[in-house]
Design an enzyme around this catalytic site. Structure first.
Site, PDB file in Angstrom:
ATOM      1  N   GLU A 234       0.890  -1.168   0.000  1.00  0.00           N
ATOM      2  CA  GLU A 234       0.000   0.000   0.000  1.00  0.00           C
ATOM      3  C   GLU A 234       0.920   1.208   0.000  1.00  0.00           C
ATOM      4  O   GLU A 234       1.570   1.499   0.997  1.00  0.00           O
ATOM      5  CB  GLU A 234      -0.906  -0.062   1.240  1.00  0.00           C
ATOM      6  CG  GLU A 234      -2.119   0.837   1.119  1.00  0.00           C
ATOM      7  CD  GLU A 234      -1.908   2.152   1.811  1.00  0.00           C
ATOM      8  OE1 GLU A 234      -1.436   3.083   1.111  1.00  0.00           O
ATOM      9  OE2 GLU A 234      -2.171   2.254   3.012  1.00  0.00           O
ATOM     10  N   CYS A 268      -2.161   8.812   3.037  1.00  0.00           N
ATOM     11  CA  CYS A 268      -2.098   8.383   1.637  1.00  0.00           C
ATOM     12  C   CYS A 268      -3.434   8.596   0.944  1.00  0.00           C
ATOM     13  O   CYS A 268      -3.483   8.869  -0.246  1.00  0.00           O
ATOM     14  CB  CYS A 268      -1.649   6.930   1.544  1.00  0.00           C
ATOM     15  SG  CYS A 268      -2.596   5.856   2.605  1.00  0.00           S
TER      16      CYS A 268
HETATM   17  O1  SSN Z   1      -2.053   6.618   4.878  1.00  0.00           O
HETATM   18  C1  SSN Z   1      -3.002   5.860   4.637  1.00  0.00           C
HETATM   19  C2  SSN Z   1      -4.370   6.020   5.277  1.00  0.00           C
HETATM   20  C3  SSN Z   1      -4.696   4.884   6.118  1.00  0.00           C
HETATM   21  C4  SSN Z   1      -6.141   4.852   6.511  1.00  0.00           C
HETATM   22  O2  SSN Z   1      -6.771   5.894   6.736  1.00  0.00           O
HETATM   23  O3  SSN Z   1      -6.645   3.751   6.614  1.00  0.00           O
END
Ligand code: SSN
Length: 463
Positions: A234, A268
């Site tokens: 990811e 992200c």
């Molecule tokens: O940085 C990634 C986000 C993770 C999330 O909100 O599940």
């Protein structure tokens, strides 16, 4: 990068840690291997009992843990508390649902007969010790969303956490131990990034999961590929937030602010590029910029703060470089575009909205990991989709429209692992999470996540 807690609110180094020696790493891998042999044979009931105990401990300790997280990486205390609550929820969700998600599957009787069997089924068996390489931005959640399903599936975990969140990393190893998991079921390895390769090449490590940068993903995936080991990646994202004329513009502008600055802009799945139809561009730009301008930047421990510091000096200067490059090439800052005054000791940056973005600018192509939004004017659905897909990333996307035909075009054509309509992207234990293109592959959460680290076993019986 040394393994250390450096408070991003004032730059002070609070604690440093020695990395594990090679012997200590070897001892932990051996312990994981031994633990797996026992853990893989436990019942779902036993696993759920222990995971529920860990969730209860975490819930009890929430306020102390949240303070550690805020001290190590700078998110607001409120955001850290919400992160703890989300972890507890996911642990309970997997404790309740794992058995059903991993239940044996039975092919149709005529297909079983056609295969020459009297009986056939598919079962999900664990793979073994999984190496988890995790980032600092959600230092609890990113780990728990791997650990909860992995442990419920009968795997064991070894955590290589980001070097700036060592106290959070140690807390997590300790949490599972105190909840009653056998030694070796979940361990923290305090090691530098250069130690990852030899751990991953060890024959006892079955697979790896990584959340982090594209570069880190590439290097873990290439070692794992060389060893023929399964990986889930990811990586980054530069999610579009598309606003069409039929949208509720006030609501879109309000949510856009949260979508951009959540976690101090370091998520992200934060919306990063705002693509607005020309008919509503001016109205949206005005409300959105006003919302960004009104945010309070400051001490993340202060409940009045909306946006705390970035996690590191390096993180801030990377963000600053993107803004400087864009401004030098003709972009305009509708707000922000600099460090705030009076907060010189920490790694702060003002919430910023940039317009006039062109494809010569780095920020058009790279992920802005901080509270900086880019605003684009688009003339129709086709252009919105073209601009949205003009990125190497494909994590998630946000679309604001009340037009059904438009909705279907976006769902069909946006190159992303998620399309969130009239809202902002947020992960949930029951929804798969992951991306396409350079945002990675594989899925976390939901049934898709728990099955990633399973040996999907065909059981075929002739007589
Ligand atoms: O940085 C990634 C986000 C993770 C999330 O909100 O599940």
């Amino acid at each position: 990068m040394p393994i250390a807690t450096v408070n991003p609110a004032d730059g002070e180094t609070l604690k440093t840690f020695d990395p594990l020696s090679e012997d200590e790493i070897e001892r932990r891998i051996a312990e994981a291997d031994a633990a797996f042999r026992g853990w893989r044979t436990t019942t779902f009931e036993e696993r759920a009992r222990l995971l529920t105990a860990a969730a209860a401990l975490l819930e009890r300790e929430a306020s102390g843990v949240a303070r550690v997280v805020t001290t190590e990486m700078g998110k607001t205390l409120g955001a850290a508390e919400a992160e703890v609550a989300k972890c507890v929820k996911a642990m309970r969700w997997y404790a309740r649902n794992a058995e059903e998600l991993l239940a044996d599957e039975y092919p149709a009787a005529e297909d079983v007969a056609d295969s020459g069997a009297v009986r056939a089924r598919v079962c999900y068996r664990p793979l073994g010790p999984v190496l988890a390489v995790m980032p600092w931005n959600f230092p609890l959640w990113q780990v728990i969303r791997f650990a909860a399903p992995a442990l419920m599936a009968g795997n064991v975990g070894l955590l290589k956490h980001a070097s700036n969140v060592p106290q959070t990393a140690l807390y997590l190893g300790d949490l599972f131990h105190r909840a009653g998991f056998a030694p070796g079921c979940f361990q923290t390895l305090l090691v530098p990034s250069r130690a990852i390769e030899s751990v991953l090449r060890d024959r006892r490590i079955a697979a790896a999961t990584l959340t982090g940068s594209e570069g880190a993903g590439r290097s873990v995936a290439s070692v794992a590929g060389d060893e023929i080991k399964k990986t889930v990646l990811e990586l980054g994202g530069s999610d579009p937030f598309i606003v069409m004329p039929s949208a509720d513009i006030d609501a879109a502008a309000r949510v856009a602010v949260t979508a951009r600055v959540q976690n101090n802009g370091q998520s992200c799945i934060a919306a990063k590029r705002f693509l607005v139809h020309t008919d509503v561009y001016d109205a949206f730009a005005e409300r959105f910029t006003e919302g960004m301008r009104r945010l309070t930047v400051g001490d993340p421990m202060d409940p009045a703060t909306d946006v705390g510091p970035l996690s590191s000096e390096q993180g801030r200067s990377d963000l600053e470089d993107l803004v400087t490059d864009a401004l030098a090439q003709g972009a305009q800052a509708l707000c922000g575009g600099r460090r705030p005054e009076g907060l010189e000791r920490g790694f702060y940056y003002e919430p910023t909205v940039l317009t006039g973005i062109t494809d010569r600018m780095r920020i058009h192509h790279e992920e802005a990991f901080g509270p900086v939004a880019t605003l684009y004017r688009v003339s129709d659905v086709d252009e919105a989709i073209d601009v949205a897909n003009d990125t190497s990333f494909g994590l998630s996307s946000n679309v604001w429209t009340r037009d059904d035909a438009e909705t279907e075009r976006f769902v069909r054509d946006l190159e992303a692992g998620g399309v969130y309509l009239n809202g902002m992207t947020a992960s949930h234990p029951a929804l798969p999470f992951g991306g396409v293109k350079r945002s990675g592959y594989g899925r976390e959460l939901d049934g898709h996540g728990i099955r990633e680290f399973c040996n999907v076993t065909t059981v075929w019986q002739a007589a």
